[in-house]
Design a protein around this motif. Structure first.
Motif, PDB file in Angstrom:
ATOM      1  N   ALA A 194      49.217  50.151  41.872  1.00  0.00           N
ATOM      2  CA  ALA A 194      48.189  50.143  40.853  1.00  0.00           C
ATOM      3  C   ALA A 194      47.606  48.773  40.574  1.00  0.00           C
ATOM      4  N   HIS A 195      48.359  47.700  40.753  1.00  0.00           N
ATOM      5  CA  HIS A 195      47.932  46.406  40.254  1.00  0.00           C
ATOM      6  C   HIS A 195      47.884  45.349  41.354  1.00  0.00           C
ATOM      7  N   ILE A 196      46.893  44.479  41.293  1.00  0.00           N
ATOM      8  CA  ILE A 196      46.818  43.316  42.168  1.00  0.00           C
ATOM      9  C   ILE A 196      47.607  42.194  41.500  1.00  0.00           C
ATOM     10  N   PRO A 197      48.636  41.631  42.153  1.00  0.00           N
ATOM     11  CA  PRO A 197      49.504  40.653  41.496  1.00  0.00           C
ATOM     12  C   PRO A 197      48.962  39.234  41.559  1.00  0.00           C
ATOM     13  N   VAL A 198      49.117  38.502  40.441  1.00  0.00           N
ATOM     14  CA  VAL A 198      48.738  37.093  40.344  1.00  0.00           C
ATOM     15  C   VAL A 198      49.828  36.371  39.562  1.00  0.00           C
ATOM     16  N   LEU A 215      41.279  27.567  28.384  1.00  0.00           N
ATOM     17  CA  LEU A 215      40.773  28.909  28.653  1.00  0.00           C
ATOM     18  C   LEU A 215      39.636  28.912  29.664  1.00  0.00           C
ATOM     19  N   ALA A 216      38.777  27.912  29.615  1.00  0.00           N
ATOM     20  CA  ALA A 216      37.621  27.870  30.512  1.00  0.00           C
ATOM     21  C   ALA A 216      38.023  27.730  31.977  1.00  0.00           C
ATOM     22  N   ALA A 217      39.252  27.255  32.221  1.00  0.00           N
ATOM     23  CA  ALA A 217      39.733  27.088  33.592  1.00  0.00           C
ATOM     24  C   ALA A 217      40.775  28.129  33.963  1.00  0.00           C
ATOM     25  N   SER A 218      40.995  29.111  33.104  1.00  0.00           N
ATOM     26  CA  SER A 218      42.015  30.124  33.360  1.00  0.00           C
ATOM     27  C   SER A 218      41.515  31.139  34.384  1.00  0.00           C
ATOM     28  N   ALA A 253      47.044  32.555  29.583  1.00  0.00           N
ATOM     29  CA  ALA A 253      45.770  33.219  29.300  1.00  0.00           C
ATOM     30  C   ALA A 253      45.031  33.560  30.581  1.00  0.00           C
ATOM     31  N   VAL A 254      44.341  34.693  30.545  1.00  0.00           N
ATOM     32  CA  VAL A 254      43.449  35.112  31.621  1.00  0.00           C
ATOM     33  C   VAL A 254      42.183  35.662  30.985  1.00  0.00           C
ATOM     34  N   ARG A 255      41.148  35.823  31.801  1.00  0.00           N
ATOM     35  CA  ARG A 255      39.887  36.374  31.308  1.00  0.00           C
ATOM     36  C   ARG A 255      39.429  37.496  32.229  1.00  0.00           C
ATOM     37  N   ILE A 256      38.759  38.480  31.657  1.00  0.00           N
ATOM     38  CA  ILE A 256      38.174  39.548  32.458  1.00  0.00           C
ATOM     39  C   ILE A 256      36.758  39.819  31.966  1.00  0.00           C
ATOM     40  N   ASN A 306      39.853  31.078  40.019  1.00  0.00           N
ATOM     41  CA  ASN A 306      40.892  30.148  39.546  1.00  0.00           C
ATOM     42  C   ASN A 306      42.310  30.675  39.747  1.00  0.00           C
ATOM     43  N   ALA A 307      42.495  31.557  40.706  1.00  0.00           N
ATOM     44  CA  ALA A 307      43.828  32.071  41.012  1.00  0.00           C
ATOM     45  C   ALA A 307      43.771  32.728  42.385  1.00  0.00           C
ATOM     46  N   SER A 308      44.942  33.030  42.924  1.00  0.00           N
ATOM     47  CA  SER A 308      45.016  33.734  44.198  1.00  0.00           C
ATOM     48  C   SER A 308      46.047  34.842  44.097  1.00  0.00           C
ATOM     49  N   ARG A 309      45.959  35.770  45.008  1.00  0.00           N
ATOM     50  CA  ARG A 309      46.859  36.916  45.003  1.00  0.00           C
ATOM     51  C   ARG A 309      48.279  36.487  45.346  1.00  0.00           C
ATOM     52  N   ALA A 310      49.251  37.058  44.644  1.00  0.00           N
ATOM     53  CA  ALA A 310      50.654  36.755  44.893  1.00  0.00           C
ATOM     54  C   ALA A 310      51.216  37.702  45.953  1.00  0.00           C
TER      55      ALA A 310
END
Length: 249
Positions: free
Chosen positions: A61-65, A76-79, A103-106, A209-213
């Motif tokens: 169900a979920h893409i891991p990060v 927050l602006a770089a999350s 923190a993350v943003r969507i 600002n992130a990649s898949r785990a």
């Protein structure tokens, strides 16, 4: 991804490319011959592709990060930011002291479903935490209004691929407004957590600002108990080298 879709993709590759084996390039069979490839063979190839992908990334169900101390409410602006906020993401992290945040943003469009959950591993020491020691989930909506969720749940969740177990502490779903939502985990006692956003199952989706785990990343996080620490402390394997503001160099 459905097997029929994989079969179609693999059939297209076979029909349009050359086959390379042991360093030698062999011409593809004529198009008429492609139609005689046994379905069993294509199913076997499709299953092999799925197995290779499953070995590298958690499926389902979920893409891991994985989150780090860089990913906090003060920065927050770089999350990490998910561009399609309805897609399911699982953000794995840990906090080392009371008040520490991740923190993350969507991004969402009016009328879409906003969904977020907070989970902890079904392990000690997290399962022994009282209400004051548990992490909390806060939501900032596009208008700037903040909401702190109560940990009113304690439902069990088992993830079969990684053979890991969790307790759901809080969950919320609502009709979204257009804009960016901030999902913030606030630490209590030292703890591991998972912040889940979105409900639509996708194999891949864009995150800034992130990649898949990988599965290995998730298992290392799961099997390493939390400890009181500060950003950059060797006891925190997710921290890494930091600068004075607690962010990675």
């Amino acid at each position: 991804m459905h097997v029929n879709v994989l079969i179609g993709l693999l059939g297209g590759l076979i029909a349009s490319a050359s086959l390379t084996l042991a360093g030698a390039t062999l011409p593809c069979l004529p198009p008429r011959a492609h139609r005689r490839w046994p379905r069993r063979t294509l199913l076997l190839v499709a299953a092999t592709v799925c197995a290779v992908l499953a070995a590298s990334y958690p499926a389902g169900a979920h893409i891991p990060v994985m989150l780090t101390p860089c990913d906090n409410a003060d920065a927050l602006a770089a999350s990490p930011m998910v561009l399609s906020g309805t897609t399911s993401f699982a953000f794995y992290g840990r906090t080392g002291h009371t008040g520490e945040t991740r923190a993350v943003r969507i991004q969402l469009v009016a009328g879409q479903q906003f969904h977020a959950e907070l989970l902890i591993p079904d392990l000690a020491p997290e399962t022994g935490l009282d209400a004051t020691g548990q992490p909390r989930l806060a939501i900032d909506d596009p208008s700037g209004q903040a909401r702190l969720l109560d940990n009113t749940q304690r439902s069990y969740f088992f993830e079969p691929l990684t053979q890991t177990s969790y307790l759901v502490l809080a969950e919320t779903t609502s009709v979204a407004a257009t804009g960016t939502y901030a999902v913030i985990v606030i630490g209590g006692a030292p703890t591991r957590f998972v912040a889940v956003t979105g409900q639509d199952e996708q194999f891949a989706a864009a995150v800034v600002n992130a990649s898949r785990a990988s599965t290995g990343d998730v298992l290392r996080w799961y099997t390493t108990p939390p400890a009181p620490d500060g950003p950059g402390d060797p006891a925190n394997p997710d921290a890494g080298p930091t600068t004075g503001n607690g962010c990675r160099q």
